[in-house]
Write a protein that holds these residues in place. Sequence first.
Motif, PDB file in Angstrom:
ATOM      1  N   GLN A 119     -17.293  -5.582  -4.240  1.00 14.56           N
ATOM      2  CA  GLN A 119     -15.684  -6.110  -3.647  1.00 14.56           C
ATOM      3  C   GLN A 119     -15.458  -4.119  -2.573  1.00 14.56           C
ATOM      4  OE1 GLN A 119     -12.507  -7.021  -6.209  1.00 14.56           O
ATOM      5  NE2 GLN A 119     -10.751  -5.748  -5.023  1.00 14.56           N
ATOM      6  N   ARG A 173     -11.066  -8.044  -1.145  1.00 17.34           N
ATOM      7  CA  ARG A 173     -10.658  -8.653  -2.619  1.00 17.34           C
ATOM      8  C   ARG A 173      -9.390 -10.393  -2.099  1.00 17.34           C
ATOM      9  NH1 ARG A 173      -4.746  -6.577  -4.618  1.00 17.34           N
ATOM     10  NH2 ARG A 173      -3.720  -8.027  -2.479  1.00 17.34           N
ATOM     11  N   TYR A 207       0.934  -0.909  -0.144  1.00 20.59           N
ATOM     12  CA  TYR A 207      -0.161  -0.124   0.286  1.00 20.59           C
ATOM     13  C   TYR A 207       0.914   1.329  -0.489  1.00 20.59           C
ATOM     14  CZ  TYR A 207      -3.843   3.346   0.926  1.00 20.59           C
ATOM     15  OH  TYR A 207      -4.330   4.457   1.088  1.00 20.59           O
ATOM     16  N   GLN A 239      -9.101  -0.593  -1.841  1.00 22.52           N
ATOM     17  CA  GLN A 239      -8.842   0.603  -2.896  1.00 22.52           C
ATOM     18  C   GLN A 239      -8.670  -0.044  -4.106  1.00 22.52           C
ATOM     19  OE1 GLN A 239      -4.334  -0.602  -2.734  1.00 22.52           O
ATOM     20  NE2 GLN A 239      -3.490   1.376  -3.270  1.00 22.52           N
ATOM     21  N   THR A 240      -9.375  -0.788  -4.584  1.00 21.44           N
ATOM     22  CA  THR A 240      -9.071  -0.883  -6.025  1.00 21.44           C
ATOM     23  C   THR A 240     -10.753  -1.848  -6.055  1.00 21.44           C
ATOM     24  OG1 THR A 240      -8.319  -3.540  -5.900  1.00 21.44           O
ATOM     25  CG2 THR A 240      -6.446  -1.937  -6.384  1.00 21.44           C
ATOM     26  N   GLY A 241     -11.627  -1.241  -5.419  1.00 20.49           N
ATOM     27  CA  GLY A 241     -12.991  -2.168  -5.561  1.00 20.49           C
ATOM     28  C   GLY A 241     -13.761  -0.385  -5.258  1.00 20.49           C
ATOM     29  N   ARG A 268      -1.755   0.726  -6.847  1.00 15.36           N
ATOM     30  CA  ARG A 268      -3.484   0.619  -7.165  1.00 15.36           C
ATOM     31  C   ARG A 268      -3.752  -0.244  -8.902  1.00 15.36           C
ATOM     32  NH1 ARG A 268      -4.971   6.062  -7.808  1.00 15.36           N
ATOM     33  NH2 ARG A 268      -3.052   6.600  -7.997  1.00 15.36           N
ATOM     34  N   THR A 269      -3.265  -1.495  -8.017  1.00 14.19           N
ATOM     35  CA  THR A 269      -3.615  -2.393  -9.745  1.00 14.19           C
ATOM     36  C   THR A 269      -4.671  -3.130  -9.972  1.00 14.19           C
ATOM     37  OG1 THR A 269      -0.718  -2.811  -9.984  1.00 14.19           O
ATOM     38  CG2 THR A 269      -2.341  -3.661 -10.719  1.00 14.19           C
ATOM     39  N   ARG A 270      -5.223  -2.192 -11.325  1.00 17.42           N
ATOM     40  CA  ARG A 270      -6.403  -3.132 -11.771  1.00 17.42           C
ATOM     41  C   ARG A 270      -6.609  -4.694 -11.011  1.00 17.42           C
ATOM     42  NH1 ARG A 270      -9.477  -4.529 -16.183  1.00 17.42           N
ATOM     43  NH2 ARG A 270      -7.194  -4.377 -17.445  1.00 17.42           N
ATOM     44  N   ASP A 271      -7.517  -5.376 -10.200  1.00 18.76           N
ATOM     45  CA  ASP A 271      -7.027  -6.825 -10.007  1.00 18.76           C
ATOM     46  C   ASP A 271      -7.975  -7.316 -11.645  1.00 18.76           C
ATOM     47  OD1 ASP A 271      -6.757  -5.928  -7.345  1.00 18.76           O
ATOM     48  OD2 ASP A 271      -9.025  -5.902  -6.816  1.00 18.76           O
ATOM     49  N   TYR A 327     -17.185 -10.163  -8.290  1.00 17.92           N
ATOM     50  CA  TYR A 327     -15.698  -8.343  -8.075  1.00 17.92           C
ATOM     51  C   TYR A 327     -17.035  -7.072  -7.736  1.00 17.92           C
ATOM     52  CZ  TYR A 327     -13.178  -4.946  -9.933  1.00 17.92           C
ATOM     53  OH  TYR A 327     -12.285  -3.557  -9.559  1.00 17.92           O
TER      54      TYR A 327
END
Lengths: 566, 320
Positions: free
Chosen positions: B246, B233, A482, B249-251, A487-490, B243
Amino acid sequence: MSVRPADFPPPFSAGEFVTEPSDPAHERIDVGVLIVGAGPAGLACAIRLGQLLEEAPGVAERLGDVPVAVLEKGKQPGSHLLSGAVVNPGALRTLFRGRLATADLPFLTRVHGEGVFYLTRRRALRIPAPPTMRNHGNFVLSVSELGRFLAGHAEEGGALILPETVGEQLLVSGGRVVGVRTGDKGRGRDGEPLGNFEPGSDIVARATVLAEGTQGHLTGVALDRFGLQGESPQVWALGVKEVWRVPKPLRRIIHTLGWPLRNGKRYREFGGSFVYPMGDDMVTLGMVVGMDYRDVELSVHDLLQELKTHRLIRNIIGGGERLAWGAKTIPEGGFLALPSRLHGPGVVFCGDGAGLVNVPALKGIHYAVESGRLAAEAVFATLQGGETAWRPGALERYDESLQSSFVWKELRAVRNMRPAFAKGFWRGGMKAGMQTATMGNVPRGNARLERDAEVPLIRSNRAARYPAPDGTLTFDKLSSVYASGNRTRDDQPNHIRIQREVPVDLAELWTRMCPAQVYEVGDPDGEGTVEVQVTPSNCVQCGAITARGGRLTPPEGGSGPEYTLT
Amino acid sequence: MKTLVFLEHHEGELLKPSLGVLSKAASLGGEVAGVMAGSDVEGLAAQAGAYGAGTVYVADDPRLDAPLPQPRVDVLAQVVQAGGFDNVFLAQSILGADIAAGLAARLDAGVNWQLTDVRADGDGITGTQPVLADTVVCEVGWTSTPRIALFRAGALDASETGGQATVEPVQPELQDFSLAAEMLEQAHEESSGPSIEDADIIVAGGRGLGGPEGFAPLEELAKALGGAVAATRAVVDAGWYPYSAQVGQTGKTVAPKLYIGCGISGAIQHKVGMQSSNVIVAINKDPNAPIFEFADLAVVGDVNEIVPKLTELVRARKGA
């Protein structure tokens, strides 16, 4: 029989990443010189080309609307740059001669004093600095900041920088490198195009400069395609570092050897730590360990956490606050592992990607800058003469100029030092001392390096001694990822190639080794192997997996860490 | 100062984030109006009065039935220009963000987005914008009017003032190019309760559930509480839950009144997506789980035992 990572090669072939240009002519992007990687090498190359083209407008015109383009996979130049870093300012001074003074460069602290310590768990024994590690007159900087600084100058000089753009495939036509195909964006987990899908483009260039840094993806592909591997295989170290705000200034740079690494020959743990001041209120500290270590429980991230509990370090950072974290591999093979040539038809290799790092001196940034500058001059001279860079040997002048530079001389002198340490710390130290005393002339011949992935694994109970993260002095891997700004797209395809069913020792090695918690040991499948769980979006693209039995490929452009202070 | 708020609606209801933005606009003072665009929506418009709109402009036209952005840009541009509005506020959604971008281009105006708050500042306004994954909070302004602001869903609470709004019909003048796009299909993701952005109560599951089957009791609990189910995640990665649920941070970023984390360790990547929840309850069998450091109520125990019992108790209480 112990496991060797090399026995489980990744599902990867360089051929997948070599292709002919396929876009229709009007959709191709035509540039003069294409540089892959906005780091010290690539940007020095862009800056020098800008200087040369400014003096030769005729040549610039022949190169078209975009004479110089630079691809950068990170969010911006500097996002993926991480180093110690104490820098020898010579090459930067040469690059900006007559244009900028040393005071204009983004140096943070001039090195006045230094200390080298041999650590045991409780004590710190000051030892004389080996001659290669003397840094008087050098400067501490953030290489991420240097990247942003150089990018500004490259753009002023007319270069087009394309961030969030990955060089995914090498464009090869008729046996010559004619550019790079950029990576697709907006693909889902199974490769399916999502709503925001954007295909990559063919970028066609008169000459291609690969300056991708450590574990360069296209560099690896090109070295394979043109059979340019060196005498010895490349080997790597993994460095994990943090930047701290500290209550009181540190007045010297510090290097340590010994604890928390173990000296025993059976462990093959070669490395050490560094603590450098960054101005009056920050310090950077890191731990670097050669990737030929054997213990599957070794974790460089956790060793760094353990190191911070030592009195010597706690006295510096105690009461401070961690501002940044990051990790990266360092090519350590040096002279012996350099490619057989640093050019191929239409392409040259620079900087860390080519392996231009002086391990005993802990330096490579000035070599990166110098090699980028020399590459610019060689490419320019070729194109100026109206020659095509694609003719075999046309870029030979790059190799010639690098071989007559200080880079070559210094790397040759220290060529056998890194291999000496495969036999343990004390014997290695003795051999290294002998080589220093004789300027590299004893022993006469060349040592041989062993691929990191070929080292047989052992297991000790090392992990039990790592400190539990307290969130103040010591941190776990996820909160560190972090802090890297990742902040990579999952929901993008997995960019990490590994075998997924492997012996538990190998799964454990990857799990502990990875500073970003990408791998986890999954369930046993009853046949003596386990499934490896992979979380690719944690990846900070350090490259450790490529050294030890996997292969990193570039994820979607703009993924990965967003370093600023490293 | 005159402020116009875009009121987004869906299936005959005004969306809560829009009403939150409206309440905020009303608290700034000055003249506050709402604007709606759709087909057969006049009835809804009056409801906005209760949240502080003095006037609600309504463009009621069958061509505005599909929730497409471009015709709405026409409507908003028309209302902003006719009414001389200084500020245009929208709640962030796919539609809201598209409209804001189109409107900014149309009016040559500036947009600040991802705002979590705004305050009156002399003759103008200043917005609050968290950046760098919410580690830093910036104050942002505009250099010209109208000032367009997009607010994060869930950042602002809707509060009823009990006022009345005058409904003012607008004859939309739609551009040809605005009608070029056509809605072919509208799909709904099957879900029994509110979406996680709208829900007042969220029951979230992590790896500690042990497997995809662990979500069934969570869905029961969410249903009993009238809430929604969210996931970390790690479990979405493992394919245990979609998804769209979710959080992190990335959701999605959520801020419910009550967040119940089940079998969630509380890694910072998840925390940044839910840390502004009013009350955080964590159930985890590991007493050292990081989530306990920021939970209001820490329950150390097995989720698979506790959650079904909790559901029973909630049902009993609600039934009584």
